[in-house]
Design an enzyme around this catalytic site. Structure first.
Site, PDB file in Angstrom:
ATOM      1  CG  ASP A 195      60.992  91.112  46.052  1.00 61.64           C
ATOM      2  OD1 ASP A 195      61.163  89.869  46.157  1.00 61.64           O
ATOM      3  OD2 ASP A 195      59.871  91.625  45.855  1.00 61.64           O
ATOM      4  CD  GLU A 238      67.064  86.998  53.708  1.00 61.05           C
ATOM      5  OE1 GLU A 238      67.121  85.800  53.416  1.00 61.05           O
ATOM      6  OE2 GLU A 238      66.037  87.537  54.162  1.00 61.05           O
ATOM      7  CG  HIS A 239      62.731  89.730  52.035  1.00 57.93           C
ATOM      8  ND1 HIS A 239      61.369  89.732  51.809  1.00 57.93           N
ATOM      9  CD2 HIS A 239      62.969  88.772  52.951  1.00 57.93           C
ATOM     10  CE1 HIS A 239      60.822  88.812  52.588  1.00 57.93           C
ATOM     11  NE2 HIS A 239      61.767  88.219  53.274  1.00 57.93           N
ATOM     12  CB  THR A 298      64.127  77.926  59.160  1.00 59.21           C
ATOM     13  OG1 THR A 298      63.644  77.716  57.834  1.00 59.21           O
ATOM     14  CG2 THR A 298      62.969  78.010  60.125  1.00 59.21           C
ATOM     15  CB  ILE A 299      69.636  77.606  58.827  1.00 53.32           C
ATOM     16  CG1 ILE A 299      70.687  76.929  57.920  1.00 53.32           C
ATOM     17  CG2 ILE A 299      69.514  76.873  60.149  1.00 53.32           C
ATOM     18  CD1 ILE A 299      72.114  76.937  58.493  1.00 53.32           C
ATOM     19  CB  SER A 300      67.275  74.721  54.379  1.00 54.08           C
ATOM     20  OG  SER A 300      66.600  75.803  53.803  1.00 54.08           O
ATOM     21  CG  HIS A 327      71.395  73.716  52.806  1.00 52.24           C
ATOM     22  ND1 HIS A 327      71.528  74.047  54.133  1.00 52.24           N
ATOM     23  CD2 HIS A 327      70.733  74.753  52.233  1.00 52.24           C
ATOM     24  CE1 HIS A 327      70.963  75.238  54.346  1.00 52.24           C
ATOM     25  NE2 HIS A 327      70.477  75.675  53.210  1.00 52.24           N
TER      26      HIS A 327
HETATM   27  N1  SAH Z   1      68.514  79.088  52.486  1.00 47.88           N
HETATM   28  C1  SAH Z   1      68.656  79.923  53.642  1.00 47.88           C
HETATM   29  C2  SAH Z   1      67.364  80.520  54.159  1.00 47.88           C
HETATM   30  C3  SAH Z   1      66.105  79.712  54.043  1.00 47.88           C
HETATM   31  S1  SAH Z   1      64.689  80.499  54.783  1.00 47.88           S
HETATM   32  C4  SAH Z   1      69.333  79.161  54.755  1.00 47.88           C
HETATM   33  O1  SAH Z   1      69.325  77.943  54.753  1.00 47.88           O
HETATM   34  O2  SAH Z   1      69.866  79.818  55.649  1.00 47.88           O
HETATM   35  C5  SAH Z   1      64.136  81.477  53.423  1.00 47.88           C
HETATM   36  C6  SAH Z   1      64.751  82.824  53.348  1.00 47.88           C
HETATM   37  O3  SAH Z   1      64.130  83.520  52.278  1.00 47.88           O
HETATM   38  C7  SAH Z   1      64.552  83.672  54.586  1.00 47.88           C
HETATM   39  O4  SAH Z   1      65.777  84.158  55.040  1.00 47.88           O
HETATM   40  C8  SAH Z   1      63.648  84.809  54.116  1.00 47.88           C
HETATM   41  O5  SAH Z   1      63.906  86.038  54.784  1.00 47.88           O
HETATM   42  C9  SAH Z   1      63.988  84.877  52.642  1.00 47.88           C
HETATM   43  N2  SAH Z   1      62.951  85.486  51.776  1.00 47.88           N
HETATM   44  C10 SAH Z   1      61.613  85.287  51.785  1.00 47.88           C
HETATM   45  N3  SAH Z   1      61.009  86.030  50.836  1.00 47.88           N
HETATM   46  C11 SAH Z   1      61.996  86.717  50.201  1.00 47.88           C
HETATM   47  C12 SAH Z   1      62.005  87.655  49.124  1.00 47.88           C
HETATM   48  N4  SAH Z   1      60.884  88.058  48.515  1.00 47.88           N
HETATM   49  N5  SAH Z   1      63.198  88.137  48.729  1.00 47.88           N
HETATM   50  C13 SAH Z   1      64.348  87.771  49.353  1.00 47.88           C
HETATM   51  N6  SAH Z   1      64.404  86.904  50.372  1.00 47.88           N
HETATM   52  C14 SAH Z   1      63.235  86.361  50.796  1.00 47.88           C
END
Ligand code: SAH
Length: 273
Positions: A194, A161-162, A102-104, A109
């Site tokens: 990761d 981002e993974h 999700t986008i937070s 933020h």
């Molecule tokens: N802050 C961002 C996304 C929030 S959601 C926004 O507001 O758009 C959390 C994000 O963390 C997701 O996109 C998910 O894919 C990512 N995520 C989860 N586990 C992760 C990991 N181990 N490494 C990198 N990204 C990860």
């Protein structure tokens, strides 16, 4: 008979009252546990606007945003560029962006930007873990720019981002929002990997934001904080708390719990999708 009925009614009433109390307390815990935060949250959901500027103004009026710098930076970033459904762009709520992410919500933020603000100076290096839509990378980048300060050119924002599809999508979002040049000049980089391991080759970081909840505090991220540096990270599995992790000039680390929240977990890629 009469007394048993009234007793029954009394019991039912007590049961309903108790259920209501348990429900209210649980609801508070689920959304944002501490009473002051519950109050902030109530106000937060009222921050929805019809335009980006209105959304940011509403957060400033509600004292979720308290600084001119955050107001200006968030006003420069158009949330419509970072959502799947533009009609919901200025709602103060988290929204699905696919791949279990999700986008937070804008107010989260805003809290993160306000909290990290003392470390967001021109020339700073910042890491956004779980960068998803790329929205916060854009806000952080704007916060590191000051037209009067030549160190602005040295500022760097790294997103990790993974989900590779989200990396590509977020880079497109950032370009749509006018940050193509910053990407081409390497001032904003979004990397697929990761996030629990951080990005040691580009550290140390003056500020680290983590956008997903880690079951425990990831040691590599603490290691990659500069001296001094600050991290904003939700930690926990069922009940999660945002922790402010400060590292001082001597490398001494302190933890301050900030608020109770619900985030997507910081996890393995195959557990998320
Ligand atoms: N802050 C961002 C996304 C929030 S959601 C926004 O507001 O758009 C959390 C994000 O963390 C997701 O996109 C998910 O894919 C990512 N995520 C989860 N586990 C992760 C990991 N181990 N490494 C990198 N990204 C990860």
């Amino acid at each position: 008979m009469t007394s048993s009925i009234s007793l029954h009614h009394y019991g039912r009433h007590t049961f309903l009252v108790l259920t209501f109390i348990v429900f209210s307390v649980t609801a508070r815990r689920l959304v944002n546990l501490k009473p002051p935060c519950f109050f902030i949250l109530n106000m937060a959901w009222r921050c929805t606007g019809t335009t980006n500027t209105e959304l940011i103004d509403n957060m400033a009026k509600s004292k979720i945003i308290n600084s001119e710098r955050v107001t200006k930076a968030m006003t420069r970033v158009d949330r419509a560029c970072y959502v799947r459904q533009p009609s919901a762009a200025y709602e103060d709520s988290p929204q699905p962006i696919g791949h279990g992410a999700t986008i937070s919500a804008p107010h989260m933020h805003a809290h993160a930007a306000e909290n990290l603000l003392p470390f967001l100076k021109p020339g700073a290096r910042v890491l956004d873990v779980g960068s998803g839509s790329g929205y916060l990378c854009a806000v952080l980048y704007q916060l590191l720019q000051d037209p009067g300060d030549p160190r602005s050119a040295e500022s760097k924002v790294f997103g990790i981002e993974h989900i590779p599809e989200l990396v590509d999508w977020s880079l497109g979002n950032l370009r749509r929002d006018g940050l193509g040049e910053a990407i081409d000049q390497g001032k904003i980089k979004v990397i697929s990997g990761d996030g629990r391991k951080g990005l040691p080759e580009e550290g140390p970081y003056d500020a680290i934001h983590v956008g997903a909840a880690a079951p425990t505090l990831p040691a590599p991220l603490v290691e990659q904080l500069a001296r001094p540096g600050r991290m904003f990270i939700p930690v926990g599995s069922h009940m999660q708390q945002v922790l402010q992790i400060d590292k001082d000039e001597n490398g001494q680390v302190t933890e301050t719990p900030l608020l109770d929240v619900m985030y997507v977990p910081l996890t393995d890629r195959d557990k998320q999708v």
